[in-house]
Write a protein that holds these residues in place. Structure first.
Motif: not given
Length: 197
Positions: A72-79, A133-137, A156-157, A162-165
């Protein structure tokens, strides 16, 4: 057939899955060695021989959990766009948090929410996993700025935080049996915070 020292009398992969579910449901401190050995149907010496102590077992469980979530992480980050990254990540996590037959919510959030001094090491392990995970985002959002997909002045930070929270809040709500459709609607709404270039 003689029993050799090289072959264990139980399936370690299946035992890890049992331990994962137990830690997920009960948290790290709420799960005792007695709980683990009863659920895994093994004696304490076998648990220690195969997995080490409780913390070492938990770290193996956490690795297994991360591997299961990595597609899921790989798929999401590849969008292709940052907003699509956020949308796929949040909606995919809601799907994972509310999978029938599995504990609701997220192991990395729930396992260390309530912890005394004895569990501090695990709280730090879980924090490190969430920070990775947050750093990857954040890295993906910084790439989006460089590509012109996000405005040049995007923080971006803070956006990644925000996204991870939001993801962690969705996990807590899922664990409290919030309806999947409401969590999905919240995930879609939160993704709209991500600006477009």
């Amino acid at each position: 057939m003689p029993r050799g020292g090289s072959k264990r009398a139980f399936d370690e992969e299946a035992a890890l899955d049992v331990a994962l579910e137990l830690f997920w449901r009960q948290g790290y401190e709420g799960t005792s060695i007695a709980d683990l050995t009863a659920a895994m149907d093994i004696r304490p010496p076998s648990l220690y021989a195969a997995f080490g102590n409780k913390q070492q077992l938990f770290e193996k469980v956490l690795d297994r959990y991360a591997q299961a979530r990595s597609p899921l992480s790989r798929e999401a980050l590849a969008q292709p766009t940052a907003r699509q990254v956020a949308l796929r990540l949040l909606t995919g996590l809601v799907e994972a948090y509310t999978t029938p037959g599995k504990p609701r919510g997220c192991l990395t959030v729930q396992a260390g929410l309530a912890s005394g001094e004895d569990g501090r090491a695990i709280v730090e392990v879980l924090k490190a996993a969430r920070d990775d995970y947050r750093r990857a985002v954040q890295d993906r959002f910084e790439k989006a700025v460089a590509d012109g997909d996000l405005p040049a002045d995007t923080d971006c930070k803070t956006l990644a935080r925000f996204l991870m929270a939001t993801a962690e809040g969705l996990a807590v709500n899922a664990a409290s049996d919030a309806p999947r459709e409401e969590l999905m609607a919240a995930a879609v709404l939160a993704a709209q915070v991500v600006p477009t270039g």
